[in-house]
Write a protein that holds these residues in place. Structure first.
Motif, PDB file in Angstrom:
ATOM      1  N   HIS A  35       0.852  -1.186   0.000  1.00 43.43           N
ATOM      2  CA  HIS A  35       0.000   0.000   0.000  1.00 43.43           C
ATOM      3  C   HIS A  35       0.887   1.234   0.000  1.00 43.43           C
ATOM      4  O   HIS A  35       1.960   1.248   0.621  1.00 43.43           O
ATOM      5  N   THR A  42      -9.751   6.827  -2.215  1.00 37.91           N
ATOM      6  CA  THR A  42     -10.088   6.762  -3.640  1.00 37.91           C
ATOM      7  C   THR A  42     -11.417   6.039  -3.767  1.00 37.91           C
ATOM      8  O   THR A  42     -11.875   5.389  -2.818  1.00 37.91           O
ATOM      9  N   GLU A  46      -7.817   1.509  -2.206  1.00 33.17           N
ATOM     10  CA  GLU A  46      -6.522   1.134  -2.762  1.00 33.17           C
ATOM     11  C   GLU A  46      -6.318  -0.354  -2.506  1.00 33.17           C
ATOM     12  O   GLU A  46      -6.195  -0.788  -1.357  1.00 33.17           O
ATOM     13  N   THR A  60      -7.810  -4.217   0.653  1.00 32.48           N
ATOM     14  CA  THR A  60      -8.173  -2.869   0.195  1.00 32.48           C
ATOM     15  C   THR A  60      -8.403  -1.964   1.396  1.00 32.48           C
ATOM     16  O   THR A  60      -9.081  -2.337   2.354  1.00 32.48           O
TER      17      THR A  60
END
Length: 155
Positions: A35, A42, A46, A60
């Protein structure tokens, strides 16, 4: 998802793309990456991925809060999602997920479901309303019947 549930998984040497029909989302997941240090959200978060034996693991973070369906799956800025895709047969993948969000939930939770290969005739469509397309045959048949009745009554 209850509808528009088709998903296409494409793998290259360095990435996996998870493309869903619903909202036409495509997540590009770098493999064997870390990461980033940035902490701004976002749209779909991510994602990074790696393999554990035959299982694709996708982690994520940094989701936008608008990505949450507040009534169904609330999330804070600390929301983390870990997904696992394990092929269990030529036409099946076991999909499991784990949610961690110490602000929105008192403890982590998990779930799983079987993903089945779509029939060859099934394809991902543009995410749009297709009711008119599916009903077009009936709409046109009704219009032709009205025209026929009008011609008959005019005689």
């Amino acid at each position: 998802m209850p509808w528009s549930a088709l998903m296409q998984i494409v793998q290259t040497e360095h990435h996996v793309v998870l493309h869903t029909e619903m909202f036409h989302d495509a997540r590009i997941v770098p493999l064997n990456a870390r990461h980033s240090k940035r902490d701004w959200p976002t749209w779909m978060g991510e994602s990074i991925g790696w393999f554990e034996d035959d299982t694709l693991v996708v982690h994520t973070i940094n989701f936008r809060p608008e990505q949450s369906y507040a009534a169904i799956l609330p999330m804070s800025q600390h929301f983390e999602l870990t997904e696992r895709f394990t092929r269990t047969g030529p036409d099946e993948i076991l999909y499991s997920f784990a949610v961690l969000d110490p602000i929105a939930y008192t403890r982590p939770f998990t779930g799983e479901r079987t993903l089945k290969r779509a029939a060859p005739r099934d394809r991902i469509l543009e995410f749009a309303c297709h009711e008119g397309n599916y009903a077009m045959t009936g709409i046109l048949a009704g219009a032709r019947k009205l025209e026929q009745d009008a011609r008959r009554d005019a005689r």
